[in-house]
Motif scaffolding. Structure first.
Motif, PDB file in Angstrom:
ATOM      1  N   PHE A  31       0.593  -1.603   0.152  1.00 56.61           N
ATOM      2  CA  PHE A  31      -0.306  -0.331   0.680  1.00 56.61           C
ATOM      3  C   PHE A  31       1.121   1.269   0.186  1.00 56.61           C
ATOM      4  CE2 PHE A  31      -4.687  -1.352   1.935  1.00 56.61           C
ATOM      5  CZ  PHE A  31      -4.327  -2.341   1.068  1.00 56.61           C
ATOM      6  N   ASP A  77      -7.839  -2.160   5.061  1.00 64.99           N
ATOM      7  CA  ASP A  77      -7.595  -2.979   4.517  1.00 64.99           C
ATOM      8  C   ASP A  77      -6.164  -2.347   4.470  1.00 64.99           C
ATOM      9  OD1 ASP A  77      -7.650  -3.612   1.928  1.00 64.99           O
ATOM     10  OD2 ASP A  77      -8.646  -2.299   0.701  1.00 64.99           O
ATOM     11  N   ASP A 126      -3.762  -9.848  -0.400  1.00 59.86           N
ATOM     12  CA  ASP A 126      -4.539  -8.034  -0.038  1.00 59.86           C
ATOM     13  C   ASP A 126      -5.860  -8.421   1.202  1.00 59.86           C
ATOM     14  OD1 ASP A 126      -5.563  -6.289  -0.362  1.00 59.86           O
ATOM     15  OD2 ASP A 126      -6.424  -5.609  -2.067  1.00 59.86           O
ATOM     16  N   SER A 127      -5.973  -7.746   1.671  1.00 55.56           N
ATOM     17  CA  SER A 127      -7.581  -8.504   2.725  1.00 55.56           C
ATOM     18  C   SER A 127      -7.781  -7.176   3.931  1.00 55.56           C
ATOM     19  CB  SER A 127      -7.060  -9.885   3.954  1.00 55.56           C
ATOM     20  OG  SER A 127      -8.282 -10.351   4.732  1.00 55.56           O
ATOM     21  N   GLU A 186     -13.882  -8.731  -2.699  1.00 62.68           N
ATOM     22  CA  GLU A 186     -14.410  -7.626  -1.622  1.00 62.68           C
ATOM     23  C   GLU A 186     -15.199  -7.068  -1.643  1.00 62.68           C
ATOM     24  OE1 GLU A 186     -10.903  -4.270  -2.010  1.00 62.68           O
ATOM     25  OE2 GLU A 186     -10.002  -5.083  -3.934  1.00 62.68           O
ATOM     26  N   HIS A 240     -16.672  -3.481   4.287  1.00 63.29           N
ATOM     27  CA  HIS A 240     -15.596  -3.343   2.959  1.00 63.29           C
ATOM     28  C   HIS A 240     -15.186  -4.962   3.947  1.00 63.29           C
ATOM     29  CE1 HIS A 240     -11.457  -2.883   1.198  1.00 63.29           C
ATOM     30  NE2 HIS A 240     -12.225  -4.178   0.496  1.00 63.29           N
ATOM     31  N   GLU A 279     -11.981  -8.691   2.767  1.00 61.12           N
ATOM     32  CA  GLU A 279     -11.413  -8.922   1.377  1.00 61.12           C
ATOM     33  C   GLU A 279     -10.811  -9.916   1.949  1.00 61.12           C
ATOM     34  OE1 GLU A 279      -9.046  -5.882   0.039  1.00 61.12           O
ATOM     35  OE2 GLU A 279      -9.345  -7.021  -1.374  1.00 61.12           O
TER      36      GLU A 279
HETATM   37 MG    MG Z   1      -7.667  -3.842  -0.645  1.00 59.67          MG
END
Ligand code: MG
Ligand code: MG
Length: 269
Positions: free
Chosen positions: A60, A97, A108-109, A205, A234, A236
Motif C-alpha cells: 500500500f 484494508d 490483500d485483505s 472484496e 468492507h 476482503e
Molecule cells: Mg484491499
C-alpha cells in the motif's frame, strides 16, 4: 475475457500464503488498535509494526503515492481512507484494508469492526452481513464455473440484507502485483465473467452500503464516501484456486472455520 490473467504454480501460491498470513496478523493488530480515542494513524502504525517485524514489505505504501500501509475508512467512508489524526469515536464503523509483499508476491485483505459499543443493531447488521457476503462469495468460488457465480452469491446476501453493493468498485486478481486481471464484481453484470481456472489467485472484496450504491471521492483524491452519508462496510480476502480446491491465503486456517458452514473444505496449495 481471460486475457492478462497471471496463473500461479502451487509453489508460488505457497509464497502468497506466507504473505497472506502476515497480512492477517497485521490486520489483527490494527483491529486491536481501532478503539475509541485512538487515531486512524495509530491503527496504521499497528499494522506497520507487524509488517516490519515479519520482514515483509507493504504494497500500500507508495502505491500511486499512498502514504500509509493501510486504508482506514470510518463510517460513511467506504474504502481508501488515509490514516491520520482523525480520532475514532465510540460506535464508529472502521474498515481496515491492508496488504503485504513477500519475495515479490502480494496479499490483500480487509476487515470492518465497530469501535467499542455499537451505536445500534443496524451497524452490527451491516458489518456482519458484509462479512457473510464475502464468505458466500468465497464458498461460491470453490465450485464456480465462472466468476459470475461469485458475484451473484455476494449480491444475493446483500439483497437479502437490504444492503447495496457499491457501484464501480470491485475485487481483482492478485499475484506479482496487488491489482491484476480479472475484475471480481460484487454484483451481477451484463455479459459473462471469466471462467474459474486452477492457477488463479483472486481478491474478493464486497463493499456494502446501508443506503445507496452511489459514491463520491473526497478532495484528498483517495477517500471514497457513500453519496448519501450512510455507513458502509468492507471485507476482503485473497484466495488461491488450484487443481484440488481453494485456499484462503489471508486466513491462517485457509478459511476452514468459515467455509465449513458451506460444506467447503479448503485445501492447502
Ligand atoms: Mg484491499
Ligand atoms: Mg483489494
Amino acid at each position: 475475457m481471460a486475457r492478462g490473467i497471471e496463473f500461479k504454480t502451487r509453489e508460488q501460491m505457497r509464497v502468497m500464503a506466507r504473505s497472506g498470513v502476515i497480512t492477517s496478523k497485521a490486520l489483527a493488530a490494527a483491529t486491536a488498535a481501532a478503539v475509541p480515542g485512538a487515531t486512524t494513524a495509530q491503527v496504521d502504525a499497528a499494522a506497520r509494526a507487524v509488517i516490519e517485524a515479519e520482514g515483509a514489505t507493504s504494497n500500500f505504501l507508495g502505491y500511486h503515492g499512498f502514504p500509509a500501509v493501510s486504508c482506514v475508512s470510518v463510517n460513511e467512508e467506504v474504502v481508501h481512507g488515509i490514516p491520520g489524526d482523525r480520532v475514532i469515536q465510540e460506535g464508529d464503523v472502521v474498515s481496515i484494508d491492508c496488504g503485504a509483499i513477500v519475495d515479490g508476491w502480494h496479499s490483500d485483505s480487509a476487515v470492518t469492526v465497530i469501535a467499542g459499543e455499537a451505536r445500534g443493531g443496524q451497524d452490527i447488521h451491516l458489518v456482519e452481513r458484509t462479512r457473510a457476503s464475502l464468505w458466500a462469495g468465497i464458498a461460491a468460488l470453490a465450485t464456480a464455473q465462472r466468476l459470475d457465480e461469485v458475484s451473484a452469491a455476494i449480491e444475493d446476501v446483500a439483497d437479502e440484507a437490504g444492503l447495496f453493493p457499491l457501484l464501480g468498485y470491485v475485487g481483482h486478481g492478485i499475484g506479482t502485483a496487488m491489482h491484476q486481471a480479472p475484475d471480481v464484481m460484487n454484483y451481477r453484470t451484463r455479459g459473462r465473467q471469466p471462467k474459474v481456472k486452477a492457477g488463479m489467485c483472486l481478491a474478493i472484496e464486497p463493499m456494502l452500503v446501508t443506503g445507496t450504491s452511489e459514491s463520491d471521492v473526497l478532495a484528498d483524491d483517495w477517500t471514497v464516501v457513500s453519496a448519501d452519508g450512510s455507513r458502509a462496510a468492507h471485507w476482503e480476502h485473497s484466495i488461491a484456486v488450484h487443481e484440488d480446491g481453494i485456499w484462503v491465503l489471508t486466513a491462517p486456517d485457509g478459511g476452514a472455520a468459515e467455509l465449513a458452514a458451506f460444506g467447503v473444505t479448503p485445501v492447502a496449495p
